[in-house]
Design a protein around this motif. Structure first.
Motif, PDB file in Angstrom:
ATOM      1  N   ASN A  43      40.544  38.208  50.357  1.00  0.00           N
ATOM      2  CA  ASN A  43      41.522  37.197  49.954  1.00  0.00           C
ATOM      3  C   ASN A  43      41.244  35.847  50.621  1.00  0.00           C
ATOM      4  OD1 ASN A  43      42.911  38.883  48.221  1.00  0.00           O
ATOM      5  ND2 ASN A  43      44.233  39.683  49.847  1.00  0.00           N
ATOM      6  N   HIS A 109      38.830  45.184  42.834  1.00  0.00           N
ATOM      7  CA  HIS A 109      39.871  44.157  42.680  1.00  0.00           C
ATOM      8  C   HIS A 109      40.210  44.012  41.190  1.00  0.00           C
ATOM      9  CE1 HIS A 109      41.737  40.171  42.679  1.00  0.00           C
ATOM     10  NE2 HIS A 109      41.876  40.276  43.996  1.00  0.00           N
ATOM     11  N   PRO A 110      41.508  43.883  40.849  1.00  0.00           N
ATOM     12  CA  PRO A 110      41.892  43.813  39.427  1.00  0.00           C
ATOM     13  C   PRO A 110      41.206  42.675  38.663  1.00  0.00           C
ATOM     14  CG  PRO A 110      43.841  43.718  40.884  1.00  0.00           C
ATOM     15  CD  PRO A 110      42.647  43.900  41.768  1.00  0.00           C
ATOM     16  N   LYS A 111      40.841  41.611  39.340  1.00  0.00           N
ATOM     17  CA  LYS A 111      40.228  40.483  38.621  1.00  0.00           C
ATOM     18  C   LYS A 111      38.698  40.529  38.625  1.00  0.00           C
ATOM     19  CE  LYS A 111      43.988  37.232  38.976  1.00  0.00           C
ATOM     20  NZ  LYS A 111      44.682  36.387  39.976  1.00  0.00           N
ATOM     21  N   LYS A 113      34.778  41.548  37.856  1.00  0.00           N
ATOM     22  CA  LYS A 113      33.873  42.029  36.806  1.00  0.00           C
ATOM     23  C   LYS A 113      32.631  42.591  37.505  1.00  0.00           C
ATOM     24  CE  LYS A 113      35.714  40.557  32.782  1.00  0.00           C
ATOM     25  NZ  LYS A 113      36.753  39.668  33.189  1.00  0.00           N
ATOM     26  N   ILE A 125      34.167  37.758  41.164  1.00  0.00           N
ATOM     27  CA  ILE A 125      35.450  37.218  40.715  1.00  0.00           C
ATOM     28  C   ILE A 125      35.257  35.724  40.462  1.00  0.00           C
ATOM     29  CG2 ILE A 125      37.847  36.727  41.394  1.00  0.00           C
ATOM     30  CD1 ILE A 125      37.846  39.321  42.980  1.00  0.00           C
ATOM     31  N   ARG A 126      35.743  35.253  39.309  1.00  0.00           N
ATOM     32  CA  ARG A 126      35.587  33.853  38.869  1.00  0.00           C
ATOM     33  C   ARG A 126      34.105  33.464  38.805  1.00  0.00           C
ATOM     34  NH1 ARG A 126      40.182  32.750  42.837  1.00  0.00           N
ATOM     35  NH2 ARG A 126      38.625  31.727  44.153  1.00  0.00           N
ATOM     36  N   ASP A 128      32.020  35.062  36.036  1.00  0.00           N
ATOM     37  CA  ASP A 128      31.573  35.889  34.902  1.00  0.00           C
ATOM     38  C   ASP A 128      30.259  35.383  34.311  1.00  0.00           C
ATOM     39  OD1 ASP A 128      34.001  36.962  35.441  1.00  0.00           O
ATOM     40  OD2 ASP A 128      34.797  36.811  33.404  1.00  0.00           O
TER      41      ASP A 128
END
Ligand SMILES: [Zn+2]
Length: 261
Positions: A43, A109-111, A113, A125-126, A128
């Motif tokens: 985080n 983490h849910p976000k 890929k 994450i962020r 893609d």
């Protein structure tokens, strides 16, 4: 005193990477106790950078055939027992434990890929567009895409021996690449572009000095290295000395293969 979220946030902000994408490598143990552990670390990183990727490699998909091409840095037929335990790659296969806990926390983490290479996938994450560049023929394409986007390498309590981006630079510098094989649900796939050994990578550190930012957190040193500059430095070193960054072990199959190439 355990390291807190705000300790991490304060230190990361000094690296000045809020507008940058990063590839991170981490040993949480190097930090000593962290309040909230790997989740807190992730985080704090997400708060401090534009986007993040980490290697989410899965070595237990690998098979060692009885025979194969020469000069491949491998002794064929030597891992029959491991072959029996090989598992077919699937997209929610856990990251190999040798990569540390952070990439597995990132992957879940849910976000997040994840790319789909059966040995060398990346989670992010962020990021893609970076992940989408990977193919079976070009497993380190995300590093190239990250460099094009002015990305940085983050070494969190680890040194250059885990710095995957150096492998991409080696490839650009013409270093011998290897072929490995991975198990899928219904077949075995040949995976070219498998990199060499990284035990000798710390020799690059002095040449990267002017492209490196540093902060200390708890007991750990955090280094951020400008990726495009790192790639240039490594390629230049290989041009000067094709044997640069190899390890000194006589029995290292991949470094030996490079020396004979
Ligand atoms: Zn070696």
């Amino acid at each position: 005193m355990p390291v807190s979220f705000s300790d991490l946030q304060t230190a990361f902000s000094k690296l000045g990477l809020t507008k940058n994408l990063v590839i991170a490598h981490a040993s949480l143990r190097a930090f000593g106790p962290i309040e909230g552990g790997a989740e807190t670390m992730l985080n704090a990183l997400l708060d401090s950078v534009r986007g993040i990727i980490m290697p989410a490699f899965t070595y237990k998909t690998m098979l060692n055939p009885e025979i194969g091409p020469p000069k491949n840095g491998i002794t064929y037929g030597s891992e029959t027992d491991l072959n029996k335990m090989a598992e077919a790659f699937h997209s929610d296969m856990p990251v190999d434990p040798t990569m540390g806990v952070l990439p597995e926390v990132l992957r879940k983490h849910p976000k997040a890929k994840r790319s789909s290479h059966p040995i060398q996938s990346f989670a992010g994450i962020r990021a893609d567009a970076i992940l989408n560049t990977q193919t079976i023929y070009n497993p380190l394409a995300p590093i190239s895409a990250l460099a094009d986007q002015d990305g940085w390498v983050l070494l969190l309590g680890v040194d250059h021996r885990v710095n995957t981006s150096i492998h991409y630079a080696e490839k650009l510098g013409g270093r011998l690449q290897f072929i490995r094989w991975a198990l899928l649900q219904d077949r075995v796939v040949e995976c070219p572009g498998f990199p060499g050994d990284s035990e000798g990578f710390n020799a690059i550190a002095p040449a990267l000095e002017k492209y490196t930012r540093r902060v200390e957190i708890g007991n750990a040193l955090v280094q951020a290295v400008h990726l495009k500059s790192l790639i240039k430095v490594v390629v230049d070193q290989l041009k000067e000395n094709p044997f640069a960054l190899l390890c000194g072990r006589q029995d290292c199959e991949r470094c030996t293969a490079v020396r004979w190439s």
